[in-house]
Design a protein around this motif. Structure first.
Motif, short mmCIF file in Angstrom:
data_model
loop_
_atom_site.label_atom_id
_atom_site.label_comp_id
_atom_site.label_asym_id
_atom_site.label_seq_id
_atom_site.Cartn_x
_atom_site.Cartn_y
_atom_site.Cartn_z
N ALA A 292 -43.23 -110.29 51.88
CA ALA A 292 -41.87 -110.13 51.37
C ALA A 292 -41.74 -108.87 50.51
O ALA A 292 -40.75 -108.13 50.60
N ILE A 293 -42.75 -108.60 49.70
CA ILE A 293 -42.73 -107.40 48.85
C ILE A 293 -42.73 -106.14 49.71
O ILE A 293 -41.96 -105.20 49.47
N LEU A 294 -43.61 -106.11 50.71
CA LEU A 294 -43.68 -104.93 51.57
C LEU A 294 -42.41 -104.77 52.40
O LEU A 294 -41.95 -103.66 52.66
N GLY A 295 -41.81 -105.89 52.81
CA GLY A 295 -40.54 -105.82 53.51
C GLY A 295 -39.44 -105.27 52.62
O GLY A 295 -38.62 -104.45 53.06
N ALA A 296 -39.43 -105.70 51.35
CA ALA A 296 -38.43 -105.19 50.41
C ALA A 296 -38.62 -103.70 50.15
O ALA A 296 -37.66 -102.93 50.06
N SER B 179 -42.33 -95.77 50.83
CA SER B 179 -42.01 -97.20 50.91
C SER B 179 -42.35 -97.81 52.26
O SER B 179 -42.96 -98.88 52.32
N MET B 180 -41.98 -97.15 53.35
CA MET B 180 -42.24 -97.72 54.66
C MET B 180 -43.63 -97.33 55.18
O MET B 180 -44.38 -98.17 55.68
N ALA B 181 -43.98 -96.04 55.06
CA ALA B 181 -45.26 -95.58 55.61
C ALA B 181 -46.44 -96.27 54.94
O ALA B 181 -47.37 -96.73 55.62
N ILE B 182 -46.43 -96.37 53.63
CA ILE B 182 -47.54 -97.00 52.93
C ILE B 182 -47.50 -98.51 53.12
O ILE B 182 -48.54 -99.17 53.18
N GLY B 183 -46.30 -99.06 53.25
CA GLY B 183 -46.20 -100.48 53.55
C GLY B 183 -46.86 -100.82 54.88
O GLY B 183 -47.56 -101.84 55.01
N ARG B 184 -46.62 -99.98 55.90
CA ARG B 184 -47.28 -100.20 57.19
C ARG B 184 -48.79 -100.10 57.06
O ARG B 184 -49.54 -100.88 57.67
N ALA B 185 -49.26 -99.13 56.27
CA ALA B 185 -50.70 -98.99 56.07
C ALA B 185 -51.27 -100.22 55.36
O ALA B 185 -52.39 -100.66 55.66
N CYS B 186 -50.51 -100.79 54.43
CA CYS B 186 -50.95 -102.02 53.75
C CYS B 186 -51.15 -103.15 54.75
O CYS B 186 -52.14 -103.89 54.69
N VAL C 260 -42.45 -108.18 58.48
CA VAL C 260 -42.01 -107.12 57.57
C VAL C 260 -40.74 -106.46 58.10
O VAL C 260 -39.78 -106.21 57.36
N MET C 261 -40.71 -106.19 59.41
CA MET C 261 -39.54 -105.56 60.02
C MET C 261 -38.34 -106.50 59.99
O MET C 261 -37.19 -106.05 59.89
#
Length: 404
Positions: free
Chosen positions: A13-17, A115-122, A138-139
């Protein structure tokens, strides 16, 4: 304070936000474009450049954020970049000229870029080769942003003018920053001390530039996101010119379209294990081609009204939602030790192409939207060609099943 486990729904949820920050920063401003052009005495092309300036900065900053996250970790990069986003949002809200707004939007793009690029890497750090399912969730969370953002943006513009949009973005950015600071733990357990050195970075990018699988996914990215941002950039002006749409009308139209993206992301999560990435992307791009062709046929037949645009473009957005999780997971899986750099480079390709093709769409815009439909169909066809004739053969040569 004890932070949630990496595999918990809270982290997703955090990474999606965090990922939704990008969608909010773009989609909340879409209903404001005609108002920005009027109040700042700018042309439609200059108003659209507020989108392109954001995207170009967003793309370029990822060149820095990816290697930094591989070297120092994902969390500090996310926290720092969102602080920049909050400050830039304040600059945008205070802008009294198109030039000042363009500067603020450029800085906002720099702040949003992680926000998005590092979230995907996470997600890649946590789930490894089984990232598609988590990426779909996430998407899906990310997809809530594009649904609410244009609706909220239209209402704000109608009530308070375009400046209110950036005040709202400031508050949202500050809230996401606080949540990440308090609750997100570091996910990168394989810090790479060479990641920020110029030599390894250039070698990594040169390797990716020769890697057939990466190049195939890059073409898919250009096709899908070129279509998306052509629509986002040109459609507000088409709706205003063709249907005398108000900011609220434009916001409601985009909110309806973004539901299609959310539906596609949901279906992708349910179907990913059964069909695989190649089939999902091929299906999604085919849906986009058929949908944009339907829009052009309806306009050419003389049909009028919001449904002429919203109904077929809903299908196009569904195709993008269906394809995106598989695209992101597929391009990251082969490169676990440089996931941040890979995510950044694919992000650069995504948003530079989006900025350029969005500007082209506005420069060629016609009141009926035929040029937009043709441009979107051609770019979706590029994605279909790349997944079928570049990515699938590359996967076979890597001894991976074509549907993986």
């Amino acid at each position: 304070m004890k932070r949630p486990a990496p595999t918990s729904w809270v982290v997703i949820a955090i990474l999606g936000a965090a990922a939704a920050i990008t969608a909010l920063a773009v989609d909340m401003t879409l209903p404001a474009l005609p108002d920005i052009a009027r109040t700042l005495q700018a042309s439609p092309t200059e108003a659209q450049l507020t989108i392109s300036a954001f995207l170009i900065a967003y793309a370029g900053a990822q060149l820095v954020y990816g290697p930094l996250s591989d070297r120092f970790g994902r969390r500090p990069v996310l926290v720092s970049s969102l602080a920049i986003f909050v400050a830039a949002s304040a600059l945008c809200a205070a802008a009294d000229s198109i030039d000042m707004l363009l500067l603020g939007r450029f800085c906002q793009g720099v702040g949003a870029a992680a926000s998005m690029a590092i979230g995907r890497a996470c997600i890649r750090d946590i789930y490894g080769t089984k990232a598609t399912g988590a990426m779909s969730w996430v998407m899906l969370i990310f997809g809530v942003g594009p649904i609410l953002a244009p609706l909220l943006g239209g209402l704000i513009v109608g009530a308070d003018g375009w400046q209110g949009v950036f005040i709202c973005l400031l508050g949202i950015g500050a809230a996401v920053w606080l949540v990440i600071f308090l609750f997100l733990d570091e996910t990168n357990t394989r810090l790479n001390p060479d990641a920020t050195r110029a030599g390894p970075i250039l070698r990594n990018f040169a390797m990716l530039g020769r890697h057939r699988l990466f190049l195939g996914y890059a073409l898919v990215t250009i096709g899908l996101y070129g279509s998306l941002f052509a629509m986002l950039s040109a459609l507000p002006f088409i709706l205003e010119a063709r249907l005398a749409a108000s900011p609220e009308d434009i916001g409601f139209s985009f909110a309806a379209l973004m539901v299609g993206n959310g539906v596609g992301a949901f279906l992708s999560g349910r179907l990913s294990a059964r069909l695989g990435a190649v089939a999902l992307i091929l299906t999604g791009s085919t849906v986009m081609i058929v949908s944009t062709a339907a829009m052009m046929a309806a306009v050419s037949a003389g049909a009028a009204g919001f449904a002429v645009y919203v109904c077929p473009l809903f299908g196009a957005m569904l195709g993008i939602g269906l394809s995106s999780p598989s695209l992101y997971a597929g391009v990251l899986v082969p490169f676990p030790t440089i996931a941040g750099s890979v995510s950044s480079l694919i992000g650069i390709i995504q948003f530079v192409s989006a900025a350029v093709l969005g500007a082209v769409a506005v420069a060629l815009v016609d009141p009926a939207g035929l040029n937009l439909g043709f441009q979107m169909a051609v770019q979706a066809a590029l994605a279909a060609f790349a997944i079928a004739f570049v990515v699938r053969p590359a996967l076979r040569r890597l001894d991976r099943p074509a549907g993986a």
